[in-house]
Design an enzyme around this catalytic site. Structure first.
Site, mmCIF file in Angstrom:
data_model
loop_
_atom_site.group_PDB
_atom_site.id
_atom_site.type_symbol
_atom_site.label_atom_id
_atom_site.label_comp_id
_atom_site.label_asym_id
_atom_site.label_seq_id
_atom_site.Cartn_x
_atom_site.Cartn_y
_atom_site.Cartn_z
ATOM 1 N N GLY A 4 33.761 34.688 32.199
ATOM 2 C CA GLY A 4 34.495 35.174 33.363
ATOM 3 C C GLY A 4 34.823 34.064 34.332
ATOM 4 O O GLY A 4 34.439 32.903 34.141
ATOM 5 N N ASP A 5 35.574 34.392 35.377
ATOM 6 C CA ASP A 5 35.943 33.445 36.434
ATOM 7 C C ASP A 5 36.785 32.292 35.896
ATOM 8 O O ASP A 5 36.770 31.192 36.446
ATOM 9 C CB ASP A 5 34.697 32.882 37.139
ATOM 10 C CG ASP A 5 33.766 33.956 37.648
ATOM 11 O OD1 ASP A 5 34.249 34.852 38.360
ATOM 12 O OD2 ASP A 5 32.566 33.916 37.310
ATOM 13 N N LYS B 167 41.959 33.994 35.507
ATOM 14 C CA LYS B 167 42.902 34.950 34.929
ATOM 15 C C LYS B 167 43.909 35.447 35.959
ATOM 16 O O LYS B 167 45.074 35.674 35.625
ATOM 17 C CB LYS B 167 42.137 36.143 34.337
ATOM 18 C CG LYS B 167 41.264 35.780 33.151
ATOM 19 C CD LYS B 167 40.533 36.987 32.586
ATOM 20 C CE LYS B 167 39.470 37.513 33.524
ATOM 21 N NZ LYS B 167 38.360 36.559 33.770
ATOM 22 N N GLY B 168 43.466 35.619 37.203
ATOM 23 C CA GLY B 168 44.367 36.151 38.216
ATOM 24 C C GLY B 168 45.585 35.280 38.411
ATOM 25 O O GLY B 168 46.717 35.764 38.502
ATOM 26 N N GLY C 48 36.964 39.771 40.380
ATOM 27 C CA GLY C 48 37.728 39.318 41.535
ATOM 28 C C GLY C 48 38.770 38.317 41.088
ATOM 29 O O GLY C 48 38.433 37.251 40.558
ATOM 30 N N HIS C 49 40.039 38.663 41.223
ATOM 31 C CA HIS C 49 41.102 37.762 40.818
ATOM 32 C C HIS C 49 41.767 37.174 42.061
ATOM 33 O O HIS C 49 42.286 37.902 42.910
ATOM 34 C CB HIS C 49 42.121 38.496 39.951
ATOM 35 C CG HIS C 49 41.571 38.878 38.605
ATOM 36 N ND1 HIS C 49 42.253 39.660 37.710
ATOM 37 C CD2 HIS C 49 40.395 38.566 38.005
ATOM 38 C CE1 HIS C 49 41.520 39.816 36.616
ATOM 39 N NE2 HIS C 49 40.392 39.159 36.789
ATOM 40 N N THR D 13 26.386 42.537 40.080
ATOM 41 C CA THR D 13 27.025 42.450 41.394
ATOM 42 C C THR D 13 26.553 43.546 42.328
ATOM 43 O O THR D 13 26.828 43.494 43.526
ATOM 44 C CB THR D 13 28.557 42.541 41.268
ATOM 45 O OG1 THR D 13 28.895 43.800 40.683
ATOM 46 C CG2 THR D 13 29.106 41.403 40.415
ATOM 47 N N GLN E 298 36.376 39.914 33.687
ATOM 48 C CA GLN E 298 35.217 39.217 33.130
ATOM 49 C C GLN E 298 35.648 38.323 31.950
ATOM 50 O O GLN E 298 36.762 37.837 31.930
ATOM 51 C CB GLN E 298 34.104 40.190 32.735
ATOM 52 C CG GLN E 298 33.400 40.850 33.898
ATOM 53 C CD GLN E 298 34.056 42.122 34.357
ATOM 54 O OE1 GLN E 298 34.568 42.914 33.586
ATOM 55 N NE2 GLN E 298 34.036 42.355 35.651
ATOM 56 N N THR F 19 34.030 37.817 44.105
ATOM 57 C CA THR F 19 33.515 39.136 44.447
ATOM 58 C C THR F 19 32.253 39.052 45.296
ATOM 59 O O THR F 19 32.095 39.770 46.275
ATOM 60 C CB THR F 19 33.221 39.942 43.160
ATOM 61 O OG1 THR F 19 34.458 40.121 42.452
ATOM 62 C CG2 THR F 19 32.637 41.303 43.489
ATOM 63 N N THR F 20 31.339 38.156 44.918
ATOM 64 C CA THR F 20 30.028 38.112 45.575
ATOM 65 C C THR F 20 29.825 36.893 46.452
ATOM 66 O O THR F 20 28.931 36.885 47.303
ATOM 67 C CB THR F 20 28.910 38.120 44.520
ATOM 68 O OG1 THR F 20 29.029 36.927 43.724
ATOM 69 C CG2 THR F 20 29.017 39.343 43.615
ATOM 70 N N GLY F 21 30.607 35.837 46.240
ATOM 71 C CA GLY F 21 30.390 34.587 46.962
ATOM 72 C C GLY F 21 29.252 33.761 46.396
ATOM 73 O O GLY F 21 28.940 32.680 46.910
ATOM 74 N N ASP G 225 42.444 19.792 36.730
ATOM 75 C CA ASP G 225 42.401 18.819 37.821
ATOM 76 C C ASP G 225 40.989 18.565 38.336
ATOM 77 O O ASP G 225 40.693 17.481 38.859
ATOM 78 C CB ASP G 225 43.271 19.293 38.983
ATOM 79 C CG ASP G 225 42.917 20.708 39.439
ATOM 80 O OD1 ASP G 225 42.929 21.622 38.597
ATOM 81 O OD2 ASP G 225 42.608 20.886 40.628
#
Length: 431
Positions: A12-13, A16-17, A40-41, A129, A227, A303-305, A336
């Site tokens: 995940g992360d 994708k967004g 979270g996207h 989460t 995810q 989502t959670t930080g 990058d």
């Protein structure tokens, strides 16, 4: 017409967004098919950041229709918050966003049970989460869930809630949460959810049929996963997984279409690896280099930080994701970020009990015991301003080629920055 599934190829992360935002401009539909607001996207357009948890990322494109499929678990309060946030930005989702009648709802008791269980696990916690995703899917499978279709009949919501709480109050007490729901709390819960139904009524639709009708009219669909493949309930690092099938094939089940609808699968992967929460992570870097990657990549959960665990690229795990998801093309994000390092390591195999493994272990417990076997590659410096493959530093191109030749896939996109347009595109996934 070709339709594309965008799926996370790691834990995940992966970004994708941003990729869905780019491809959403070419699609007639962008559809979420699993997960909930544990995803979270993050999208950055003209320097403005938008974080979406339920509404598909394609909503930022005028004219693109979006849908939330039956495979998603929906927290209606969160969905309404997102709708209001979009409206405040001058976007009107009405007539462009459609929510399946069959989607299950996250209830307040799901969140409460999620947190109580995690607390009881102590050092063995999964890293959830706490959004109630798992308990909502449990109720779905146990055939005692509340669905979007139920919101429009107060007596039905009341009956479903009361039946569930007869058992749940005892379960909460067993998890050191011994405050049973009172009659006043039950009435308030039912009233609020009926109110959510009134607010969402204009968005609810027969999503599967709408997509099928769109296909007949030549419309293209982009399926947006949440995810990543390694968090799949069946194919991930169980039990440290999410509670739904994240693999690409679930896109068909999660919206109500046949598998022949899925004509291309694009796997989104970071140029390195991250993971949030507990569970095995063979290439994890603890200390200096991991901290540098976290800082340079702003690796904190949307989502959670929570700070993400960072590590070297893991080709063994990616080979597995290609297999279980049928990935044909990859989008490599955060290339990058690697500019902060002079030398890179790529995991090309594992060692387990003195034996070399080139394939991902079928026994999830073995993933925690493997030792990564690395191949060194030189760093490649700054690439954030590069907009064509021809301008990529030779070492950066070699890094990308090492990935695609190993995985047997083609590269569709290289992301070299967080903003819209900070990309190098090689292939159109809809072509």
């Amino acid at each position: 017409m070709p339709n594309v599934v965008v799926v996370g190829a790691q834990w995940g992360d992966e970004g994708k967004g941003k990729v869905v935002d780019r491809y959403g401009a070419r699609a007639d539909w962008v559809v979420r098919y699993q997960g909930g607001n544990n995803a979270g996207h993050t999208l950055v357009v003209d320097g403005e950041k938008t974080v979406l948890h339920l509404v598909p990322s394609g909503i930022l494109h005028d004219g693109t229709k979006c849908a939330i499929g039956n495979g998603v678990v929906v927290d209606p309060a969160v969905l309404i918050e997102e709708l209001e946030m979009l409206e405040a930005k001058g976007l009107d989702p009405k007539g462009r966003l459609f929510v399946s009648y069959g989607a299950h709802l996250i209830m307040p008791y799901h969140r409460r049970l999620d947190l109580a269980r995690e607390k009881m696990r102590g050092v063995d916690k999964i890293g959830t989460t706490g959004r109630g995703i798992g308990p909502a899917y449990e109720d779905k499978i146990a055939r005692r869930g509340v669905r979007v279709a139920d919101l429009f009949t107060a007596d039905r919501v009341d009956g479903l809630v009361r039946n569930r709480l007869l058992e749940l109050n005892a379960i909460l007490a067993a998890n050191e949460d011994d405050e049973p729901y009172s009659e006043a709390e039950i009435r308030e819960m039912v009233s609020s959810y009926v109110g959510f139904g009134a607010r969402l009524k204009d968005y609810v639709a027969n999503v599967g049929q709408a997509l099928a009708d769109g296909q007949k009219n030549g419309e293209q669909i982009l399926f947006e996963g949440a995810q990543g493949a390694l968090l799949d309930i069946d194919h991930g690092t169980y039990p440290y997984v999410t509670s739904s099938n994240t693999v690409a094939s679930n896109a068909a089940t999660g919206v109500g279409l046949g598998p022949g609808t899925l004509t291309n699968v694009v796997g989104i992967m970071k140029a390195y690896t991250t993971r949030v929460g507990s569970g095995p992570f063979p290439t994890e870097l603890e200390g200096g280099i991991g901290e540098r990657l976290r800082a340079a990549g702003h690796e904190f959960g949307a989502t959670t930080g929570r700070p993400r665990r960072c590590g070297w690229l893991d080709l063994v795990a990616l080979r597995y994701a290609v297999r279980v998801c049928g990935i044909q093309q990859v989008a490599i994000t955060k290339l990058d970020v690697l500019s902060v390092l002079d030398e890179l390591q790529v995991c090309v195999a594992y060692e387990l009990d003195g034996q070399r493994l080139d394939t991902y272990p079928d026994n999830a417990h073995d993933v925690a015991r493997v030792k990564p076997i690395y191949e060194s590659m030189p760093g490649f410096g700054e690439v954030g301003a590069v907009r064509s493959v021809a301008d990529l530093p030779a070492n950066a191109r070699s890094y990308v080629d090492r990935i695609t030749s190993d995985l047997g896939v083609k590269v569709a996109l290289l992301s070299v920055g967080p903003g819209r347009g900070e990309d190098i595109e090689e292939l159109d996934p809809f072509a």
